[in-house]
Motif scaffolding. Structure first.
Motif, short mmCIF file in Angstrom:
data_model
loop_
_atom_site.label_atom_id
_atom_site.label_comp_id
_atom_site.label_asym_id
_atom_site.label_seq_id
_atom_site.Cartn_x
_atom_site.Cartn_y
_atom_site.Cartn_z
N SER A 144 0.85 -1.19 0.00
CA SER A 144 0.00 0.00 0.00
C SER A 144 0.89 1.24 0.00
CB SER A 144 -0.91 0.01 1.24
OG SER A 144 -1.70 -1.16 1.27
N ARG A 145 0.32 2.30 -0.50
CA ARG A 145 1.08 3.55 -0.54
C ARG A 145 0.72 4.40 0.67
NH1 ARG A 145 1.99 7.59 -5.73
NH2 ARG A 145 3.32 9.10 -4.63
N TYR A 146 1.74 4.87 1.38
CA TYR A 146 1.55 5.69 2.56
C TYR A 146 2.13 7.08 2.32
CZ TYR A 146 0.73 1.22 4.92
OH TYR A 146 0.24 0.00 5.28
N SER A 147 1.57 8.03 2.99
CA SER A 147 2.14 9.37 2.98
C SER A 147 3.25 9.44 4.02
CB SER A 147 1.07 10.41 3.31
OG SER A 147 0.60 10.26 4.64
N TYR A 148 4.04 10.48 3.93
CA TYR A 148 5.12 10.61 4.92
C TYR A 148 4.56 10.83 6.31
CZ TYR A 148 9.72 11.81 6.76
OH TYR A 148 10.88 11.80 7.48
N ALA A 149 3.39 11.48 6.40
CA ALA A 149 2.73 11.63 7.71
C ALA A 149 2.34 10.25 8.27
CB ALA A 149 1.51 12.53 7.57
N ASP A 191 10.78 12.28 0.05
CA ASP A 191 10.72 11.35 1.19
C ASP A 191 10.27 9.99 0.68
OD1 ASP A 191 11.42 13.27 3.18
OD2 ASP A 191 9.38 14.08 3.04
N ARG A 192 11.11 8.99 0.88
CA ARG A 192 10.81 7.64 0.41
C ARG A 192 11.07 6.66 1.54
NH1 ARG A 192 14.53 8.76 -4.81
NH2 ARG A 192 13.16 10.27 -5.83
N ALA A 206 8.63 -3.15 9.98
CA ALA A 206 9.95 -2.51 9.97
C ALA A 206 9.96 -1.51 8.81
CB ALA A 206 11.04 -3.54 9.81
N VAL A 207 10.22 -0.26 9.12
CA VAL A 207 10.15 0.82 8.13
C VAL A 207 11.57 1.26 7.78
CG1 VAL A 207 9.27 3.11 7.61
CG2 VAL A 207 7.93 1.55 9.06
N LYS A 208 11.91 1.11 6.49
CA LYS A 208 13.23 1.51 6.01
C LYS A 208 13.09 2.86 5.31
CE LYS A 208 16.93 -0.09 2.94
NZ LYS A 208 17.35 -1.17 2.01
N VAL A 209 13.62 3.89 5.96
CA VAL A 209 13.57 5.25 5.41
C VAL A 209 14.82 5.44 4.54
CG1 VAL A 209 13.46 7.70 5.94
CG2 VAL A 209 12.30 6.04 7.42
N LEU A 210 14.62 5.64 3.25
CA LEU A 210 15.73 5.73 2.30
C LEU A 210 16.37 7.11 2.35
CD1 LEU A 210 14.13 3.92 -0.76
CD2 LEU A 210 15.48 2.94 1.09
N ASN A 211 17.68 7.13 2.04
CA ASN A 211 18.38 8.40 1.96
C ASN A 211 17.98 9.07 0.65
OD1 ASN A 211 19.75 7.77 4.35
ND2 ASN A 211 21.39 6.72 3.23
N ASN A 212 17.25 10.18 0.73
CA ASN A 212 16.74 10.81 -0.49
C ASN A 212 17.82 11.54 -1.28
OD1 ASN A 212 17.22 13.07 1.06
ND2 ASN A 212 15.07 13.41 1.57
N PHE A 213 18.99 11.68 -0.68
CA PHE A 213 20.05 12.41 -1.39
C PHE A 213 20.96 11.45 -2.15
CE2 PHE A 213 21.42 11.52 2.94
CZ PHE A 213 22.61 10.85 2.74
N LYS A 214 20.71 10.12 -2.02
CA LYS A 214 21.62 9.16 -2.62
C LYS A 214 20.93 8.44 -3.76
CE LYS A 214 24.99 5.65 -1.33
NZ LYS A 214 25.58 4.87 -0.23
N GLY A 215 21.54 8.40 -4.91
CA GLY A 215 20.98 7.67 -6.04
C GLY A 215 19.88 8.45 -6.73
N PHE A 236 4.76 1.19 0.91
CA PHE A 236 5.86 2.08 0.54
C PHE A 236 5.38 3.52 0.65
CE2 PHE A 236 3.47 0.97 -3.21
CZ PHE A 236 3.25 2.19 -3.83
N CYS A 237 6.35 4.41 0.66
CA CYS A 237 6.06 5.85 0.70
C CYS A 237 6.91 6.53 -0.36
CB CYS A 237 6.36 6.43 2.08
SG CYS A 237 6.31 8.24 2.16
N ALA A 238 6.26 7.30 -1.19
CA ALA A 238 6.95 8.11 -2.19
C ALA A 238 6.30 9.48 -2.18
CB ALA A 238 6.86 7.46 -3.56
#
Length: 636
Positions: free
Chosen positions: A311-316, A390-391, A349-358, A384-386
């Protein structure tokens, strides 16, 4: 392995729950019915048994009246065998609960006292006119005698009232009237009187009872039970005897009467029935409660089921799920992992990706790959969150974290996982990789199989995670093109680094899995410069040489079964790390090797030797050449 569609669960689950509760309630009520019937029959049987055993128990007309037992019996309350077979020993109760001695022709005397040891009975005439009851009554068979004097004889005469003064001494007042008088002469004395011309004889009477008295004490001599009473025993007719013989028997102390036993039985039965009614009512409420809980559980499962689909989630939403990133689980090269909660029963388990990498490639790979996967040995992507830059990726939560934590323990600590569990984990990882290669619509190459990416659930079942480097390709093709190498050093297959060893294919994951197996066996990194013996720095080569020479691996092994497991994992690992992809087994063959017997396994070629023949007959590795395979572009 796919979950059923939610609509199928909605159609099937409530019906199954209803049938289960209905069947359980029916069985319970049937059991209660038979049990109640059994208790009722048992009570009736006990009542019958009590009546048979205790129908001769001591009785009283009321608590002030004499006790009635053998040789007497109480009419209509005790059967004939409880008393001596003579009419004189039959007693009854009057309407006002007095004890009566009943004789033929309705003669009734009140019994005031019975001395069973002395065999005496005290009688009382309630009418105070014993003559009236003795008229036309033959007392020759009367079982009682006067203990002070023998039986007396009397003659009753009816005389004229004119001679009243003459016979005053012998007048029977209760029988006399104004017209005539009844006189009673002793049979041995009336002949001395001459003035009996105006009298006529009515009746001759002979017996132990003096009609002139209304209180008297009599005694019986047969049956003789006085000696039994003196010993504190009971007396009864002797069984299996044709004559009226008696015998003594022991009377238990604190004996419960038949009425008391019936009362106790009734109380027990009533309590049992009440308890069963309470249980029945409780079972009804319990069944209804369980049925409602079952329905709620199904509804909750469907909600959780929808939550488990990507499912798609918001950053909130991500901040709410992780409680504002409160519980950190770990840090990786591509982001930070936090513990989160979707519902009280669903942890993630929530994996917050580094938005500055890649450029977002890892995020696309992860979502695109894991959305297609449903396997017990692969981590499930919940959502997931996009949201702009913020991902985040939301996985199922696995409480035992990664395999790396267990196999790379300090040397002074015992291995946390036993060899049997290590074997099961290796087999589970192999089946997960096989599913990725053969079970999906498109083949998924992981490219980062290592202990850190193998997570363990609460039962230590392994699950492959972290698909950030994964690539998709068609199952009809055997190789993919790659522009750059990917993976973790120490686990990267040779062909990924150099095409001289062949083209990149699913065999690259087999190589990484082989390195994983060898690290599980050694309990250390494959390259460890801290070891004392320089020959052990590269563990795979050292392990091969040990097996080739028939030497022990030098790891902690307690018995022969564990030694066999370690040897099997080592041989399979060595097969998987062959330099050339074509020399490595397929993932299906790897699973078969792990599930099979050790005896059928053979040693592979020595990938570390440049020349010479090995002791176990393995062939010398051939000179590296570029083995061309059909190349297809990777699916982005």
């Amino acid at each position: 392995m796919f979950l059923p569609h939610p609509s199928e669960l909605l159609r099937a689950a409530p019906q199954t729950s209803m049938e289960r509760f209905t069947s359980g309630a029916h069985k319970f009520l049937t059991t209660m019915l038979f049990y109640s019937l059994f208790c009722l029959l048992l009570t009736v049987h006990l009542a019958g048994a009590v009546s048979i055993l205790d129908d001769c128990h001591v009785r009283r007309c009321n608590h002030h009246e004499p006790a009635i037992r053998f040789p007497f019996r109480l009419q209509d309350q005790q059967p004939p065998h409880c008393g001596y077979p003579h009419p004189g020993f039959q007693l009854s109760c009057s309407e006002n609960k007095q004890t009566l001695l009943k004789l033929p022709r309705s003669m009734k005397l009140l019994v005031k006292h019975i001395d069973y040891e002395a065999q005496r009975i005290d009688l009382y005439d309630p009418s105070r006119c014993l003559w009236r009851q003795l008229l036309d009554l033959n007392l020759s068979t009367f079982p009682f005698v006067d203990e002070l004097k023998p039986a007396e004889s009397y003659t009753l005469l009816e005389c004229s009232s004119q001679d009243k003064a003459l016979y005053e001494e012998y007048r029977v007042d209760c029988l006399s009237t104004s017209a005539s008088q009844i006189i009673a002469f002793p049979s041995d004395g009336y002949a001395y009187y001459d003035n009996l011309l105006n009298c006529s004889m009515i009746h001759n009477f002979s017996g132990p009872i003096s009609p002139n008295l209304f209180r008297f004490r009599l005694r019986w001599y047969k049956p003789d039970c006085g000696h039994c009473e003196a010993q504190g025993k009971g007396c009864r007719l002797k069984t299996n005897s044709t004559k009226d013989k008696t015998e003594c028997f022991y009377i238990p102390k604190n004996r419960i009467s038949a009425r008391e036993r019936l009362m106790i039985t009734g109380i027990v039965l009533g309590s049992l029935i009440l308890a069963m009614l309470v249980v029945a009512v409780g079972w009804r409420f319990y069944s209804e409660k369980k049925q409602k809980e079952g329905q709620l559980k199904i509804e909750k499962f469907l909600e959780d089921y929808r939550a488990l689909k990507p499912s798609r989630y918001s950053y909130a939403d991500i901040k709410r799920i992780t409680n504002h990133f409160r519980d950190k689980l770990g840090q990786g090269g591509y982001g930070t992992v936090f513990k989160g909660t979707l519902s009280p029963d669903v942890l993630v388990a929530v994996k917050v990706l580094n938005n500055f990498k890649g450029n977002g490639e890892e995020f696309i790979n992860e979502v695109g790959s894991m959305a297609r996967i449903h396997h017990v040995n692969v981590t499930r992507l919940v959502g997931f969150c996009a949201d702009g830059y913020d991902r985040a990726l939301v996985y199922e939560y696995l409480p035992n974290e990664s395999l790396e934590k267990f196999i790379f323990a300090a040397k002074d600590k015992d291995r946390s996982l036993g060899w049997e569990r290590l074997r099961d984990i290796a087999l589970g990882v192999a089946k997960g990789i096989e599913y990725l290669h053969q079970g999906c619509e498109q083949r998924i190459l992981h490219f980062d199989i290592k202990p850190h990416n193998i997570l363990l659930d609460h039962n230590f079942n392994p699950k492959i995670s972290d698909f950030g480097l994964a690539k998709l390709c068609s199952k009809e093709q055997s190789a993919i093109s790659m522009t750059t190498a990917r993976g973790t050093m120490g686990y990267i297959a040779p062909e990924v680094l150099s095409r001289n060893f062949g083209n990149v294919s699913y065999k690259s994951d087999v190589y990484s899995f082989g390195m994983l197996l060898l690290e599980m066996v050694g309990g250390r990194k494959n390259i460890d410069v801290t070891v004392e013996n320089t020959s052990q720095v590269y563990f795979p080569e050292w392990a091969y040489n040990c097996l080739d020479k028939g030497e022990e691996l030098g790891i902690r092994i307690e018995d022969e079964e564990q030694r066999a497991i370690a040897k099997k994992l080592t041989i399979v690992g060595l097969w998987c790390i062959q330099w050339y992809p074509v020399d490595r087994p397929s993932t299906k063959e790897v699973v078969q090797m792990l599930e099979g017997d050790l005896d059928v396994l053979t040693m592979p070629s020595n990938p570390f030797a440049s020349t010479g023949q090995t002791k176990m007959g393995a062939t010398i590795p051939r000179k590296p050449v570029n083995r061309e395979l059909p190349v297809i572009p990777e699916i982005e």
